[in-house]
Write a protein that holds these residues in place. Structure first.
Motif, PDB file in Angstrom:
ATOM      1  N   SER A 181       0.834  -1.195   0.000  1.00 22.77           N
ATOM      2  CA  SER A 181       0.000   0.000   0.000  1.00 22.77           C
ATOM      3  C   SER A 181       0.874   1.253   0.000  1.00 22.77           C
ATOM      4  CB  SER A 181      -0.911   0.015   1.226  1.00 22.77           C
ATOM      5  OG  SER A 181      -0.124   0.161   2.408  1.00 22.77           O
ATOM      6  N   GLN A 182       0.269   2.363  -0.347  1.00 19.72           N
ATOM      7  CA  GLN A 182       0.995   3.633  -0.309  1.00 19.72           C
ATOM      8  C   GLN A 182       1.463   3.930   1.106  1.00 19.72           C
ATOM      9  OE1 GLN A 182      -0.691   6.917  -2.509  1.00 19.72           O
ATOM     10  NE2 GLN A 182      -0.061   8.387  -0.955  1.00 19.72           N
ATOM     11  N   ALA A 183       0.627   3.636   2.087  1.00 18.92           N
ATOM     12  CA  ALA A 183       0.996   3.878   3.481  1.00 18.92           C
ATOM     13  C   ALA A 183       2.192   3.027   3.882  1.00 18.92           C
ATOM     14  CB  ALA A 183      -0.189   3.589   4.392  1.00 18.92           C
ATOM     15  N   ALA A 184       2.243   1.774   3.410  1.00 17.97           N
ATOM     16  CA  ALA A 184       3.363   0.892   3.745  1.00 17.97           C
ATOM     17  C   ALA A 184       4.655   1.390   3.113  1.00 17.97           C
ATOM     18  CB  ALA A 184       3.056  -0.529   3.280  1.00 17.97           C
ATOM     19  N   VAL A 185       4.573   1.860   1.855  1.00 15.14           N
ATOM     20  CA  VAL A 185       5.767   2.398   1.183  1.00 15.14           C
ATOM     21  C   VAL A 185       6.310   3.596   1.942  1.00 15.14           C
ATOM     22  CG1 VAL A 185       6.589   3.561  -0.896  1.00 15.14           C
ATOM     23  CG2 VAL A 185       5.112   1.554  -1.103  1.00 15.14           C
ATOM     24  N   GLU A 186       5.434   4.501   2.323  1.00 15.92           N
ATOM     25  CA  GLU A 186       5.870   5.708   3.010  1.00 15.92           C
ATOM     26  C   GLU A 186       6.406   5.387   4.407  1.00 15.92           C
ATOM     27  OE1 GLU A 186       2.512   8.288   2.730  1.00 15.92           O
ATOM     28  OE2 GLU A 186       2.804   8.652   0.583  1.00 15.92           O
ATOM     29  N   SER A 187       5.840   4.379   5.055  1.00 17.72           N
ATOM     30  CA  SER A 187       6.320   3.978   6.380  1.00 17.72           C
ATOM     31  C   SER A 187       7.728   3.384   6.299  1.00 17.72           C
ATOM     32  CB  SER A 187       5.353   2.962   6.996  1.00 17.72           C
ATOM     33  OG  SER A 187       5.861   2.468   8.225  1.00 17.72           O
ATOM     34  N   GLU A 188       7.941   2.470   5.334  1.00 18.78           N
ATOM     35  CA  GLU A 188       9.263   1.872   5.179  1.00 18.78           C
ATOM     36  C   GLU A 188      10.299   2.921   4.761  1.00 18.78           C
ATOM     37  OE1 GLU A 188      10.421  -1.241   5.902  1.00 18.78           O
ATOM     38  OE2 GLU A 188       8.441  -1.486   6.799  1.00 18.78           O
ATOM     39  N   LEU A 189       9.884   3.862   3.926  1.00 23.07           N
ATOM     40  CA  LEU A 189      10.810   4.918   3.514  1.00 23.07           C
ATOM     41  C   LEU A 189      11.228   5.752   4.722  1.00 23.07           C
ATOM     42  CD1 LEU A 189      12.329   6.702   1.544  1.00 23.07           C
ATOM     43  CD2 LEU A 189      10.182   7.909   1.066  1.00 23.07           C
ATOM     44  N   MET A 190      10.288   6.111   5.568  1.00 23.37           N
ATOM     45  CA  MET A 190      10.631   6.921   6.744  1.00 23.37           C
ATOM     46  C   MET A 190      11.549   6.151   7.687  1.00 23.37           C
ATOM     47  SD  MET A 190       9.961  10.020   7.404  1.00 23.37           S
ATOM     48  CE  MET A 190      11.421  10.577   8.260  1.00 23.37           C
ATOM     49  N   THR A 191      11.319   4.852   7.797  1.00 20.62           N
ATOM     50  CA  THR A 191      12.213   4.025   8.619  1.00 20.62           C
ATOM     51  C   THR A 191      13.623   4.015   8.036  1.00 20.62           C
ATOM     52  OG1 THR A 191      10.377   2.597   9.302  1.00 20.62           O
ATOM     53  CG2 THR A 191      12.593   1.708   9.555  1.00 20.62           C
ATOM     54  N   LEU A 192      13.711   3.869   6.707  1.00 16.97           N
ATOM     55  CA  LEU A 192      15.023   3.875   6.057  1.00 16.97           C
ATOM     56  C   LEU A 192      15.706   5.224   6.231  1.00 16.97           C
ATOM     57  CD1 LEU A 192      17.088   2.399   4.271  1.00 16.97           C
ATOM     58  CD2 LEU A 192      15.862   3.282   2.274  1.00 16.97           C
ATOM     59  N   VAL A 193      14.963   6.309   6.094  1.00 17.28           N
ATOM     60  CA  VAL A 193      15.513   7.653   6.305  1.00 17.28           C
ATOM     61  C   VAL A 193      16.136   7.743   7.697  1.00 17.28           C
ATOM     62  CG1 VAL A 193      14.871  10.066   6.682  1.00 17.28           C
ATOM     63  CG2 VAL A 193      14.048   8.864   4.650  1.00 17.28           C
ATOM     64  N   ASN A 194      15.408   7.314   8.702  1.00 15.77           N
ATOM     65  CA  ASN A 194      15.910   7.391  10.078  1.00 15.77           C
ATOM     66  C   ASN A 194      17.136   6.526  10.287  1.00 15.77           C
ATOM     67  OD1 ASN A 194      13.883   9.193  10.876  1.00 15.77           O
ATOM     68  ND2 ASN A 194      12.459   7.536  11.394  1.00 15.77           N
ATOM     69  N   GLN A 195      17.142   5.329   9.706  1.00 20.02           N
ATOM     70  CA  GLN A 195      18.271   4.412   9.888  1.00 20.02           C
ATOM     71  C   GLN A 195      19.536   4.950   9.221  1.00 20.02           C
ATOM     72  OE1 GLN A 195      16.402   0.906   8.263  1.00 20.02           O
ATOM     73  NE2 GLN A 195      15.844   0.106  10.282  1.00 20.02           N
TER      74      GLN A 195
END
Length: 237
Positions: free
Chosen positions: A151-165
């Motif tokens: 889902s779009q929400a899942a993509v944006e969630s994983e992206l934000m996690t990657l940004v933080n990491q």
């Protein structure tokens, strides 16, 4: 009736000549544009800070030559986490850091993979080095082809996690290298407060809806620094 046929017949060769001229003009313009793009870059008076992107898997790169052609910085692309690691990346990074250029790394985001897998590739390949430029995350794959679907929400969630990491590893905010297709499908430019890096050959990009920091202005610039074409980038003052 015969007179009408003669008029129609005399009109056809004229029409064909006009069509031929239009086609030849189009071919000539395309050839000129292709040749011009080999060396074109934005005016250094308007954009004093200019640099390049070296693609993953690129052959030997002469970073001193790149600097001599007007580059002040270079970003090296990591291979996607779904592919084999680029065996030449470590030596390319070492050579770039030994040059006079400022150096950064671009990590591609794969919406079909977890952020943990992708950040593990980044932290394994990129040293925690204060002299490196802020890392960039390339946002091109929209996730439309993921299996299973995401889902779009899942993509944006994983992206934000990657940004933080990645930011935790680098100690610096990331730059989002945002392609038009990703910007149109996701709301990253609006919801993620990070500097943007946009792409559009020759013309200033405006598809993000807010100002950008970096602009890939020529995706096909030819340089003696490397065999293939390079992506030429400028910084917004």
């Amino acid at each position: 009736m015969a007179r009408a046929r003669r008029k129609s017949g005399s009109f056809l060769p004229w029409l064909l000549r006009v069509a031929g001229i239009v086609v030849l003009t189009g071919i000539g313009f395309a050839m000129w544009l292709w040749w011009d793009m080999r060396e074109w870059r934005p005016d250094p008076a308007l954009y004093p800070q200019q640099g390049a992107v070296i693609a993953s898997g690129a052959g030997r790169t002469r970073f001193e030559t790149l600097a001599a052609t007007g580059a002040a910085f270079v970003y090296l692309e990591l291979a996607p986490a779904s592919d084999r690691p680029d065996p030449g990346f470590a030596s390319r990074l070492e050579s770039a850091m030994a040059s006079e250029l400022k150096v950064g790394v671009v990590a591609p985001f794969d919406p079909c993979l977890s952020a943990d897998v992708q950040s593990a590739r980044y932290t394994r390949m990129v040293p925690r080095e204060a002299s490196l430029l802020p890392p960039a995350i390339a946002l091109g794959d929209t996730g439309a082809g993921c299996l299973p679907a995401v889902s779009q929400a899942a993509v944006e969630s994983e992206l934000m996690t990657l940004v933080n990491q990645i930011e935790m590893h680098a100690g610096k905010p990331v730059i989002l290298k945002l392609e038009r297709g990703f910007a149109e499908r996701h709301e990253t430019a609006r919801t993620t407060a990070r500097d943007l890096w946009l792409m559009r050959d020759r013309a200033r990009p405006d598809y993000a809806g807010r100002p950008w920091l970096l602009w890939s202005a020529n995706s096909q610039r030819v340089s003696e620094a490397t065999r293939g074409p390079i992506e030429w980038v400028v910084v917004q003052r």
